[in-house]
Structure formats: C-alpha cells, structure tokens
Design an enzyme around this catalytic site. Structure first.
Site, PDB file in Angstrom:
ATOM      1  CG  ASN A  52      -1.872   1.087   1.333  1.00  0.00           C
ATOM      2  OD1 ASN A  52      -1.854   2.001   0.510  1.00  0.00           O
ATOM      3  ND2 ASN A  52      -2.733   1.050   2.334  1.00  0.00           N
ATOM      4  NE  ARG A  82      -6.334   1.373   0.080  1.00  0.00           N
ATOM      5  CZ  ARG A  82      -6.678   1.894   1.233  1.00  0.00           C
ATOM      6  NH1 ARG A  82      -5.882   1.763   2.264  1.00  0.00           N
ATOM      7  NH2 ARG A  82      -7.803   2.537   1.355  1.00  0.00           N
ATOM      8  CG  HIS A 114     -12.748   3.963   2.879  1.00  0.00           C
ATOM      9  ND1 HIS A 114     -13.483   4.967   3.471  1.00  0.00           N
ATOM     10  CD2 HIS A 114     -11.470   4.175   3.227  1.00  0.00           C
ATOM     11  CE1 HIS A 114     -12.669   5.765   4.146  1.00  0.00           C
ATOM     12  NE2 HIS A 114     -11.437   5.310   4.005  1.00  0.00           N
ATOM     13  NE  ARG A 123      -9.655  12.978   3.710  1.00  0.00           N
ATOM     14  CZ  ARG A 123      -9.645  11.664   3.563  1.00  0.00           C
ATOM     15  NH1 ARG A 123     -10.765  11.010   3.347  1.00  0.00           N
ATOM     16  NH2 ARG A 123      -8.533  10.997   3.608  1.00  0.00           N
ATOM     17  CD  GLU A 149      -8.942  -0.682   3.937  1.00  0.00           C
ATOM     18  OE1 GLU A 149      -8.392  -0.212   4.952  1.00  0.00           O
ATOM     19  OE2 GLU A 149      -9.374   0.030   3.018  1.00  0.00           O
TER      20      GLU A 149
END
Ligand code: ADP
Length: 397
Positions: free
Chosen positions: A7, A90, A179, A240, A384
């Site tokens: 990743n 990823r 996601h 965010r 993940e």
C-alpha cells in the site's frame, strides 16, 4: 501461496506478507520518509520489531529494503524471493473503466495513469510501487485492487452530480466512492456472519476511521456511497470537512485572500473534528477523553460526527427501501462505543436498540443490537490487507 501486499503513499509504504492457506500475516511493516531520508520498520510475526534508518530516495529503494528484510538470514521469513507467489497493490482510483481487481498489464497501467488527475496524491505513488515491484521481481504477477472498484455498481441516479452534463462527458466528473476494498470485505463478512442471503439483503456499512465513508449494499452490490469524486465528500471526518455548501469556498477565499487550492487543503487537512475542536485532535480517543472532562467543543464535535453518520444511514435506508443490518467498522467503528451509541440513538424509528453491554466491547466481531431490536447492528472488523491478498490469489491461482 504467499502474497506480498503493498500500500504505497507518496512518502510511505505499508506492506504485509500473508500466507493464503492459513490467512496468517507472516511479516509486516512500513517504510517512512521515502524521498526525505528513510526508515524501515520490519516486524516478523512472533519476532522482534526492527527499525532501520537508511536512505530511500525513491520507492524502488524502499521496496528493495523490504525485500532484503524478508530474506535476511537472521530475521527474514523467506529463504528466497522465489517464495513470493504474487504481489497485491492497493490502488486508489480506477475511474469508471475499472470495475474489479485486475492482474496488472500495460492496459491496466494506462488506466491508473489516466486516473492520476482524479487521484493526484495516491495514483502516482501506487504506480511507483508497481514499477518498483516489476523491476525488482521480474516475472511475478502483480495485481491491482482498486478503492473505487466496488462502487462501480452504483446506478446513474446515485453517481451523477446535478451540474452541467458536459463536465461528466469532458472530465468524467461524478461520484466514484472510496474504501471499496473495505466496504466489499465488510459487507461480505456481515452477510456471512449474520446468515443473510447474499442475493436478497440490504446492508449498510459504516467505515469510520481517519477517513470515513458509508455504503449501501443491496444484494451484495454497492448502490450508493458517501465519498465522491474525491474522498472529501460525505461525512465529517478526522480532518476532512465532508459535505459543505460549495459557496463556502468562494466566501472564505474572498474574505481571507486564499486561493481555491489553499481552501481545499484546509477542507482536507484542517477541518472535520480537528477543525471543529480548534485543533484539539482528530483522534476520537482524545475527543472522548476531552468530552468526558467537560470540553464542550469536543462534545459537540462527537455529536456533529455521529449526527451526520445517522443522517447518511437514514438516506441509505431510503435508497434501499429498508435495511437488514448495519455494520460498524474501522478504527472508530470498531473501537468507539460512544459513537456507535450516539449514531444508533437517532435510529430508534427503525426499531433499532443496542445491547449496552455488548456495545461496550471493542474490536471484536459481534452483534451489538439487543435481542428485541428490529434490525441487526454488528461490529465487523475490516482487514483491507487480507482482502487484497484474497483478491490477488483469486486472480493468479
Ligand atoms: P485510517 O486507516 O483511515 O488511518 P483507522 O481506521 O485506523 O484509520 O482509524 C483510526 C482512528 O480510529 C483514530 O484516529 C481514532 O480516531 C480511532 N480510534 C482508534 N482506537 C480508538 C478507540 N479505542 N476509541 C475511539 N476511537 C479510536
């Protein structure tokens, strides 16, 4: 099979080696400060964590150091790199062309390149990781697992923005969602765990972490999700803003003499619960502690966050004309009973009731709704890396 899962971020790289038969992690770690100075963290399962400072001018040197650590005579978990059967990467953005994970070839690389505009921070870094693996382990299959792919089943009514059509035609402006690996994994796990019918079920997955997003999954397919063209849309997050009136951008730019990019940086990095608490923290452990000590801003931030989650869940109940199960996952979803309780306190109209004691548990796969709750609510941990390994094995077997 042994799969190296990678990743890549712009200056960091997380990795794991996972055995597909046992699904056990054999080693994992992190390269930090790539292009600045460089630090490798290597943790073989059951062994001591090693930290090595060494220059990593590019992702190639970083991956070379990871490979050296994996075959190191003393603490390596592999005798040779031949034992690595495949590499799973990823990748953030696959645009509208990519609807599932793929074995990487020139075509796939071209799409990832084309999507650099849409994922300017991540796609170039993801490509660097892919190029480095191709160079350092020639002939090994590389698989790309996209954050956007699971959401490609969304219908037009869910992914289009109400702006002139020409922007969709010219620049592919639309909702993509992120996601996806986690939403896909957790929705499948939830269906299995709760004995739901994969072809006739309505699941809402609340992935609440540093970045947070929710998805509506009908009959195992995503029909809506809260993030958009970029991961800025939707929920209030750690740093965010999530949804705001777009006119706010121009207003603050004019008042404070800022550019649009400066404003976007603020909306991405200085907003969310961090901004709402005047920079106290983006970490929910700190916010829960501060709120318990009477800090009003922290209390409000937790309320604002949970209220937005509950409103989004409500909208997805409408999108699917009902819901069978709600799953909480990721750092906050798995570990913060306070947020789960607050969110569910808005869902009484669905007949949802939590079992307080079960909700008090952290990080375990568990049904947390009460026996007489009209809908199932569960904590379903995401993984993940495991999902990327599974997708990789399915494609290269
Ligand atoms: P990401 O993968 O997006 O970086 P994670 O899913 O790991 O994020 O979530 C990290 C966040 O989870 C932390 O910033 C923190 O807010 C939250 N978190 C982790 N543990 C706890 C806990 N015990 N209680 C409340 N929040 C927690």
């Amino acid at each position: 099979m042994k799969v190296l899962v990678i990743n890549c971020g712009s200056s960091s790289l997380k990795y794991q080696v996972i055995d597909s038969e046992t699904e056990q992690v054999q080693a994992k770690g992190l390269c930090e400060r790539i292009g600045i100075d460089g630090r490798l963290i290597y943790q073989p399962t059951g062994g001591e964590k090693e930290v090595t400072e060494a220059p990593m001018p590019t992702h190639t040197e970083a991956i070379q150091m990871v490979l050296d650590a994996l075959v190191n005579e003393k603490s390596g978990i592999l005798k040779s790199l031949d034992e690595v059967d495949a590499i799973g990467h990823r990748v953030l953005h696959g645009g509208a062309k990519i609807t599932q994970s793929c074995v990487i070839d020139d075509e796939v690389i071209k799409v990832i390149e084309e999507c650099c505009d849409l994922g300017p921070l991540h796609n170039p870094a993801n490509l660097k990781g892919i190029y480095a693996c191709q160079r350092l382990m020639p002939g090994k299959p590389n698989v790309a697992v996209f954050d956007t792919a699971f959401h490609q089943t969304m219908p037009t009514k869910a992914f289009m923005y109400g702006i002139p059509y020409e922007y969709y035609e010219k620049y592919h402006i639309r909702k993509y969602g992120f996601h996806g690996t986690s939403h896909s994994f957790v929705s499948k796990e939830t269906i299995k765990f709760l004995n739901l019918d994969p072809d006739n079920s309505r699941v809402i997955v609340c992935h609440l972490g540093n970045g947070s997003s929710i998805s509506a999954v009908k009959d195992s397919k995503c029909v809506d999700t809260s993030m958009g063209l970029t991961p800025l849309e939707g929920l209030v997050m750690g740093t965010r803003s999530g949804d705001i009136d777009p006119a706010v951008v121009e207003y603050i730019c004019n008042k404070e003499g800022k550019t649009v990019s400066e404003m976007l940086n603020i909306l991405n990095k200085k907003s969310g619960v961090y901004g709402l608490t005047k920079g106290l923290s983006s970490d929910f452990r700190d916010l829960e502690a501060a709120s318990n000590e009477g800090n009003k801003l922290a209390e409000d931030a937790l309320d604002i966050f949970s209220y937005r989650v509950a409103k989004t869940v409500g909208s997805y109940v409408a999108a699917m004309n009902g819901v069978d199960a709600i799953a909480f996952t990721a750092g906050i979803g798995e570990n913060d009973p306070g947020v789960r309780a607050k969110v569910c306190s808005y869902l009484g109209y669905l007949g949802i009731k939590l079992d307080e004691e079960k909700n008090g548990t952290r990080g375990q796969k568990l049904v947390i709704s009460a026996a007489d709750s009209a809908k199932l609510v569960a904590v379903v941990p995401t993984n993940e890396e495991l999902a990327i390994m599974q997708e990789t094995v399915a494609l290269v077997k």
